[in-house]
Design an enzyme around this catalytic site. Structure first.
Site, short mmCIF file in Angstrom:
data_model
loop_
_atom_site.label_atom_id
_atom_site.label_comp_id
_atom_site.label_asym_id
_atom_site.label_seq_id
_atom_site.Cartn_x
_atom_site.Cartn_y
_atom_site.Cartn_z
N ALA A 160 112.03 -48.24 64.09
CA ALA A 160 111.29 -47.19 64.80
C ALA A 160 111.78 -47.10 66.25
O ALA A 160 112.02 -48.12 66.90
CB ALA A 160 109.79 -47.48 64.78
N LYS A 161 111.93 -45.89 66.72
CA LYS A 161 112.34 -45.67 68.12
C LYS A 161 111.06 -45.56 68.95
O LYS A 161 110.54 -44.48 69.22
CB LYS A 161 113.19 -44.40 68.21
CG LYS A 161 113.98 -44.27 69.50
CD LYS A 161 114.93 -43.09 69.42
CE LYS A 161 115.69 -42.87 70.71
NZ LYS A 161 116.67 -43.93 70.99
N THR A 162 110.55 -46.73 69.32
CA THR A 162 109.22 -46.85 69.89
C THR A 162 109.28 -46.95 71.42
O THR A 162 110.14 -47.66 71.96
CB THR A 162 108.54 -48.12 69.33
OG1 THR A 162 108.56 -48.04 67.90
CG2 THR A 162 107.12 -48.24 69.81
#
Length: 322
Positions: A160-162
């Protein structure tokens, strides 16, 4: 440089367009305090065939996958978000641009339970300018191996690109920059190469391209583009596997890839000159035109700008016209 908030234009928020200077959110916005949100970086390129968004479908799918992994419900589907990104370029009269779709929680409350919070989606676009100096892009980056380890796969959601993940990246990069370097190379918790601060890593050795397997590093879309270009156009074998830092020291070539960075050569790591077999420092000089790095840079530039001759037409699905 003009601050991002001080400009004309339009931003998209939850299906509505807001004047750039009037866009705002509350100081108690949950994501500001806890980092629970996700985002994407998307590029648009102008060419002779007009302006195109590059791999916007893949970026948008990853945004929705990131939100799903974080258990954040998003009210907009992929088609709606892609059209909003197209319109963001049209309304702001942008041809070469960087877009940042972002999913974040509202300000209904604070706390780790994240209960009964509204979910918002915003999209902004602007002219990115030079990601790094022209000299560094031509000569290659000087990097330092970071003492800050990349996330373990069972500590955080590495696919995830959190928002909150980038504290880790900033700690690593700022340490390297303060020490006089351009970039940092981060290792995973077991000591293998993970990625740069916000880019994937490749090395070439004896005609084979190697890149760390996707465990603690982000599954980059530029990374995937480079793998396909190397395999399908240049006929180069690509191996995704664990990589050690000394393999970067002794590589014939090395480079990093990312949406903002595109493809940037790595010329030095921890004082070792990449491509040098002797220990003596080498004078900085532009990468060779016939190097694999330069060939991939050229292919990537042509594809992103819709110059799809010489068999590159198979990559047309990567481009969404604006």
């Amino acid at each position: 440089m003009t601050p991002l908030y001080d400009r004309d234009g339009w931003l998209w928020l939850d299906g509505e367009w807001q004047p750039w200077r009037e866009a705002q959110t509350h100081l108690l916005t949950h994501t500001l305090h806890y980092g629970m949100g996700c985002f994407e970086g998307v590029r648009a390129y102008a060419g002779e065939q007009g302006t195109h968004l590059f791999r916007v479908a893949e970026h948008t799918r990853r945004l929705l996958d990131s939100a799903h992994a974080l258990d954040i419900p998003v009210a907009f589907d992929e088609a709606e978000l892609i059209e909003a990104q197209r319109q963001c370029l049209v309304r702001n009269e942008l041809r070469n641009a960087y877009l940042k779709p972002t999913v974040f929680f509202g300000a209904e409350g604070l706390g780790l339970r994240a209960k009964d919070l509204s979910v918002h989606v915003m999209i902004a676009a602007w002219n990115l300018g030079d990601y790094i100096s022209a000299e560094a892009a031509s000569l290659g980056l000087r990097a330092l191996t970071s003492s800050w380890a990349r996330h373990h796969v069972n500590i955080s959601l590495c696919r995830a690109k959190t928002n909150g993940h980038y504290v880790n990246s900033m700690l690593a990069l700022n340490t390297a920059v303060k020490a006089g370097f351009d970039e940092t190379i981060m290792l995973d918790p077991e000591g293998y190469v993970a990625e740069a601060s916000a880019a994937n890593v490749f090395l070439l050795r004896d005609g084979v391209l190697h890149t760390p397997e996707v465990t603690s590093c982000l599954q980059g879309i530029t990374r995937d583009s480079v793998i396909q270009l190397a395999r399908d156009v240049l006929g180069i074998e690509v191996r995704e596997r664990r990589v050690t830092r000394d393999e970067l020291y002794t590589a014939d070539e090395a480079f990093v890839t990312g949406t903002a960075a595109e493809i940037l050569p790595l010329r030095e790591l921890d004082g070792r000159h990449v491509g040098a077999r002797a220990g003596a420092p080498l004078p900085a000089q532009p990468i060779a035109e016939d190097s694999v790095t330069a060939q991939l840079q050229g292919l990537y530039r042509r594809v992103t700008r819709a110059e799809l001759d010489d068999g590159l037409h198979v990559f047309a699905p990567w481009l969404t016209p604006v």
